[in-house]
Design an enzyme around this catalytic site. Structure first.
Site, PDB file in Angstrom:
ATOM      1  N   SER A 140       0.866  -1.168   0.000  1.00 55.77           N
ATOM      2  CA  SER A 140       0.000   0.000   0.000  1.00 55.77           C
ATOM      3  C   SER A 140       0.910   1.227   0.000  1.00 55.77           C
ATOM      4  O   SER A 140       1.865   1.284  -0.782  1.00 55.77           O
ATOM      5  CB  SER A 140      -0.940  -0.025   1.207  1.00 55.77           C
ATOM      6  OG  SER A 140      -1.797   1.087   1.225  1.00 55.77           O
ATOM      7  N   TYR A 154      -5.311   7.654  -7.153  1.00 57.17           N
ATOM      8  CA  TYR A 154      -4.319   6.821  -6.465  1.00 57.17           C
ATOM      9  C   TYR A 154      -4.828   6.456  -5.067  1.00 57.17           C
ATOM     10  O   TYR A 154      -4.773   5.291  -4.656  1.00 57.17           O
ATOM     11  CB  TYR A 154      -3.002   7.584  -6.378  1.00 57.17           C
ATOM     12  CG  TYR A 154      -1.891   6.855  -5.648  1.00 57.17           C
ATOM     13  CD1 TYR A 154      -1.111   5.916  -6.309  1.00 57.17           C
ATOM     14  CD2 TYR A 154      -1.622   7.119  -4.315  1.00 57.17           C
ATOM     15  CE1 TYR A 154      -0.081   5.262  -5.647  1.00 57.17           C
ATOM     16  CE2 TYR A 154      -0.589   6.474  -3.645  1.00 57.17           C
ATOM     17  CZ  TYR A 154       0.177   5.535  -4.315  1.00 57.17           C
ATOM     18  OH  TYR A 154       1.188   4.887  -3.651  1.00 57.17           O
ATOM     19  N   LYS A 158      -5.590   2.802  -3.278  1.00 51.82           N
ATOM     20  CA  LYS A 158      -4.881   2.352  -2.069  1.00 51.82           C
ATOM     21  C   LYS A 158      -5.823   2.239  -0.865  1.00 51.82           C
ATOM     22  O   LYS A 158      -5.711   1.297  -0.075  1.00 51.82           O
ATOM     23  CB  LYS A 158      -3.734   3.316  -1.756  1.00 51.82           C
ATOM     24  CG  LYS A 158      -2.591   3.282  -2.762  1.00 51.82           C
ATOM     25  CD  LYS A 158      -1.951   1.906  -2.867  1.00 51.82           C
ATOM     26  CE  LYS A 158      -0.708   1.922  -3.747  1.00 51.82           C
ATOM     27  NZ  LYS A 158      -0.101   0.578  -3.918  1.00 51.82           N
TER      28      LYS A 158
END
Length: 283
Positions: A140, A154, A158
């Protein structure tokens, strides 16, 4: 079958291993006598490791946005023997305001950062359960806990990976399958130089989006404090523990940023206690 932590030599499956953290982790595992199957887009990047370690390194070409190809590669890997440790490492980031991002850019971020690890994780759960255990390591980021401007897609990938992993970890713990989310901070892996950017619009040029974009475009990785070799060693170390952590924050910047974010969230939650309780039925 003995748990992975008890085995002398183990079999790893690592995505995105042509460079950065994935390569460091692959090298560390090979140096410690393990066998590694890696997925890459540029197989030539690992020729030196193939020459050094021979058939202990298997290189597969894989486009993570093609689930059918993922199934084929996982199938071939499992036919070569049980896999003890899976590392979902591949990733990249598109930088820009959410309004500037195309649907294709957003979709590709989710496919690579979230859907691909979900598909790979799912593919290995049954064989790990049947063999008596295993480890799945999700790379992660501090961005899995902390949000900044320009990284909305993004972060979506994550943060989604964090929720998926926490849920699955509770589903399979009875089978001695352990999942760990690794949350690195700024690390000297070349990640910043590989960033992709949206087409800049004037309206965002002078606010937090423009400032962050400019910083990233001119960032000097020499100021990043994370040593990828040390990260790889720390990750490898967790695979030797019988009860590894669900989350592993690696980096002094990571610890500080996540601590501040969690403290801020908890403080905000505490101010809502009375309101939260007020919406219950009164009997």
């Amino acid at each position: 079958m003995p748990a992975p932590s008890d085995k002398v030599s183990r079999h790893w499956f690592v995505t995105g291993a042509s460079g950065g953290l994935g390569r460091h982790l692959t090298e560390h595992a090979l140096r410690n006598g393990d066998r590694v199957t890696v997925t890459v887009r540029r197989p030539a990047a690992l020729e030196d490791l193939r020459e050094t370690y021979g058939d202990r390194l298997t290189v597969e070409i894989l486009d993570l946005t093609r689930p059918a190809d993922v199934d084929k590669v996982v199938g071939r890997t499992l036919r070569s023997g049980p896999v003890d440790i899976v590392v979902n490492n591949a990733g990249y980031a598109v930088v820009g305001a959410a309004e500037e991002m195309t649907v294709e850019q957003m979709r590709d971020q989710i496919e690579v950062l979230l859907l691909a690890p979900m598909v790979i994780t799912r593919a290995f759960l049954q064989p790990m359960r049947e063999q008596g255990g295993g480890r799945i390591i999700q790379i992660s980021s501090v961005g899995g806990q902390v949000g900044i401007p320009t990284h909305s897609s993004y972060h979506a990938g994550k943060w989604g990976l964090e929720g998926f992993t926490e849920s699955v970890s509770r589903e399979v713990s009875d089978f001695d399958i352990h999942l760990t989310l690794v949350e690195p901070g700024a690390t000297r892996t070349g990640f910043a130089s590989a960033l992709q950017y949206t087409t800049e619009t004037t309206v965002y040029r002078d606010n937090a989006v423009g400032q962050t974009r400019q910083y990233l475009k001119t960032a000097d990785e020499s100021v990043f404090t994370g040593d990828p070799a040390k990260l790889a060693a720390a990750i490898y170390g967790t695979t030797r523990h019988p009860r590894p952590p669900l989350r592993l924050a690696l980096g002094s910047d990571t610890y500080g940023a996540i601590h501040a974010a969690l403290t801020e969230r908890l403080t905000a939650l505490e101010t809502q206690k009375e309101l939260a309780e007020s919406v219950a039925f009164t009997n």
